[in-house]
Design a protein around this motif. Structure first.
Motif, mmCIF file in Angstrom:
data_model
loop_
_atom_site.group_PDB
_atom_site.id
_atom_site.type_symbol
_atom_site.label_atom_id
_atom_site.label_comp_id
_atom_site.label_asym_id
_atom_site.label_seq_id
_atom_site.Cartn_x
_atom_site.Cartn_y
_atom_site.Cartn_z
ATOM 1 N N ALA A 30 45.448 51.098 37.072
ATOM 2 C CA ALA A 30 46.218 49.973 36.556
ATOM 3 C C ALA A 30 46.712 50.306 35.153
ATOM 4 C CB ALA A 30 45.371 48.704 36.538
ATOM 5 N N PHE A 31 47.803 49.631 34.763
ATOM 6 C CA PHE A 31 48.451 49.911 33.473
ATOM 7 C C PHE A 31 48.657 48.609 32.718
ATOM 8 C CE2 PHE A 31 52.626 50.085 31.254
ATOM 9 C CZ PHE A 31 52.260 50.936 30.226
ATOM 10 N N ARG A 32 48.460 48.692 31.394
ATOM 11 C CA ARG A 32 48.709 47.532 30.532
ATOM 12 C C ARG A 32 49.612 47.985 29.397
ATOM 13 N NH1 ARG A 32 43.777 45.417 27.213
ATOM 14 N NH2 ARG A 32 44.384 47.225 25.949
ATOM 15 N N GLU A 33 50.799 47.414 29.349
ATOM 16 C CA GLU A 33 51.755 47.757 28.296
ATOM 17 C C GLU A 33 51.469 46.909 27.067
ATOM 18 O OE1 GLU A 33 56.624 48.073 27.641
ATOM 19 O OE2 GLU A 33 55.764 47.176 29.457
ATOM 20 N N THR A 74 48.276 45.698 35.401
ATOM 21 C CA THR A 74 48.973 45.657 36.692
ATOM 22 C C THR A 74 48.812 47.022 37.373
ATOM 23 O OG1 THR A 74 51.058 46.306 35.652
ATOM 24 C CG2 THR A 74 50.642 43.953 35.904
ATOM 25 N N PHE A 75 48.619 47.014 38.685
ATOM 26 C CA PHE A 75 48.395 48.250 39.405
ATOM 27 C C PHE A 75 49.674 49.076 39.466
ATOM 28 C CE2 PHE A 75 44.806 45.765 40.987
ATOM 29 C CZ PHE A 75 43.789 46.708 40.907
ATOM 30 N N ALA A 105 47.748 51.309 27.862
ATOM 31 C CA ALA A 105 46.366 51.526 28.301
ATOM 32 C C ALA A 105 46.318 51.702 29.814
ATOM 33 C CB ALA A 105 45.493 50.339 27.881
ATOM 34 N N TYR A 106 45.485 52.649 30.259
ATOM 35 C CA TYR A 106 45.301 52.936 31.679
ATOM 36 C C TYR A 106 43.804 52.837 32.011
ATOM 37 C CZ TYR A 106 50.053 54.876 31.583
ATOM 38 O OH TYR A 106 51.415 55.053 31.435
ATOM 39 N N ARG A 107 43.517 52.311 33.205
ATOM 40 C CA ARG A 107 42.128 52.248 33.667
ATOM 41 C C ARG A 107 42.087 52.125 35.186
ATOM 42 N NH1 ARG A 107 39.729 46.687 31.371
ATOM 43 N NH2 ARG A 107 37.837 47.965 31.511
ATOM 44 N N CYS A 108 40.957 52.538 35.782
ATOM 45 C CA CYS A 108 40.727 52.341 37.209
ATOM 46 C C CYS A 108 40.071 50.976 37.432
ATOM 47 C CB CYS A 108 39.819 53.437 37.763
ATOM 48 S SG CYS A 108 40.661 55.001 38.039
ATOM 49 N N MET A 109 40.529 50.237 38.430
ATOM 50 C CA MET A 109 39.977 48.933 38.759
ATOM 51 C C MET A 109 39.708 48.894 40.256
ATOM 52 S SD MET A 109 42.359 46.445 36.343
ATOM 53 C CE MET A 109 41.382 45.008 36.791
ATOM 54 N N ILE A 110 38.437 48.674 40.641
ATOM 55 C CA ILE A 110 38.006 48.704 42.044
ATOM 56 C C ILE A 110 37.448 47.335 42.426
ATOM 57 C CG2 ILE A 110 36.508 49.830 43.731
ATOM 58 C CD1 ILE A 110 38.710 51.600 42.539
ATOM 59 N N THR A 111 37.822 46.888 43.622
ATOM 60 C CA THR A 111 37.291 45.652 44.187
ATOM 61 C C THR A 111 36.457 46.004 45.421
ATOM 62 O OG1 THR A 111 39.203 44.382 43.409
ATOM 63 C CG2 THR A 111 37.850 43.388 45.137
ATOM 64 N N TRP A 112 35.182 45.549 45.424
ATOM 65 C CA TRP A 112 34.261 45.869 46.520
ATOM 66 C C TRP A 112 34.336 44.818 47.616
ATOM 67 C CZ3 TRP A 112 32.762 50.642 45.897
ATOM 68 C CH2 TRP A 112 32.667 51.168 44.610
ATOM 69 N N PRO A 113 33.724 45.123 48.751
ATOM 70 C CA PRO A 113 33.780 44.164 49.879
ATOM 71 C C PRO A 113 33.246 42.781 49.522
ATOM 72 C CG PRO A 113 33.051 46.294 50.658
ATOM 73 C CD PRO A 113 33.093 46.385 49.176
ATOM 74 N N GLY A 114 32.263 42.697 48.648
ATOM 75 C CA GLY A 114 31.725 41.384 48.254
ATOM 76 C C GLY A 114 32.545 40.692 47.195
#
Length: 222
Positions: A61-64, A71-72, A107-116
């Protein structure tokens, strides 16, 4: 005593389960600051620890700046998203951005959503975009061409200075075309003359014998 021992074991087991769950539902990465020049490329990577669990979603995801929401990123001609599994328990997410421009700073970062429906955001990587770097090879080539042109222009000037500073040879005296006959006339000549006086009274006398001499001219008086 036994009940206390059992409670301790249960608590330790619960902590282990929580630790395993934490390790298996996490995004591994480190905070970083990157500075890239316009026109260059940027590559970022993060590791998702899922322990073989499927059904998770997410990505880079990126944040300007100066916004606060991420936003992805979506694939495009400049942005390439990919992933590969290093082990059965982890997956690496990659993003490659080509032809960087000022709009890619942020800014850049990885964002993961799990099954729960729980989320695991990774660490932030801040990217700063600077002006395009000067091509050193092209600059060196232009310098070489400039030096060659300068040398070619200075060469005639150096030749002219050498010609001007070189002393001229002494003038050659003109040759005399006077004939040898004319040169001979300029010399003084020694003239021998014999003068003979003939009078009537000495006509019968014998002339005095004198040695013969070379006569160049003769004058007679009577």
């Amino acid at each position: 005593m036994k009940s206390t021992y059992r409670c301790s074991l249960t608590f330790l087991a619960f902590l282990c389960i929580l630790k395993v769950c934490e390790l298996c539902s996490n995004v591994r990465g480190s905070r970083a600051f990157k500075v890239v020049a316009e026109g260059s490329s940027l590559q970022l990577s993060c590791e998702v620890l899922h322990c073989g669990v499927t059904g998770w979603t997410g990505g880079w995801a990126f944040r300007e700046m100066p916004t606060t929401e991420f936003t992805f990123l979506t694939p495009s001609e400049r942005i390439v998203l990919s992933n590969y599994s290093s082990t059965a328990n982890s997956t690496h997410l990659l993003v490659n951005i080509h032809n960087i421009n000022q709009s890619d700073a942020g800014a850049y970062r990885c964002m993961i959503t799990w099954p729960g429906q729980s989320t695991s955001p990774g660490h932030v990587t801040n990217v700063t975009v600077t002006a395009a770097a000067v091509d050193s090879s092209g600059r060196n080539l232009s310098h070489r061409v400039l030096l060659c042109l300068s040398a070619a222009m200075c060469f005639p000037l150096v030749l002219g200075l050498v010609w001007c500073l070189t002393p001229s040879p002494p003038p050659v005296p003109p040759r005399s075309y006077t004939s040898f006959a004319a040169r001979g006339k300029q010399k003084k000549e020694l003239v021998y003359a014999e003068v003979t006086l003939n009078k009537s009274r000495r006509q019968n006398d014998c002339p005095k014998q004198v040695p013969e001499a070379t006569v160049y001219s003769s004058v007679h008086f009577s």
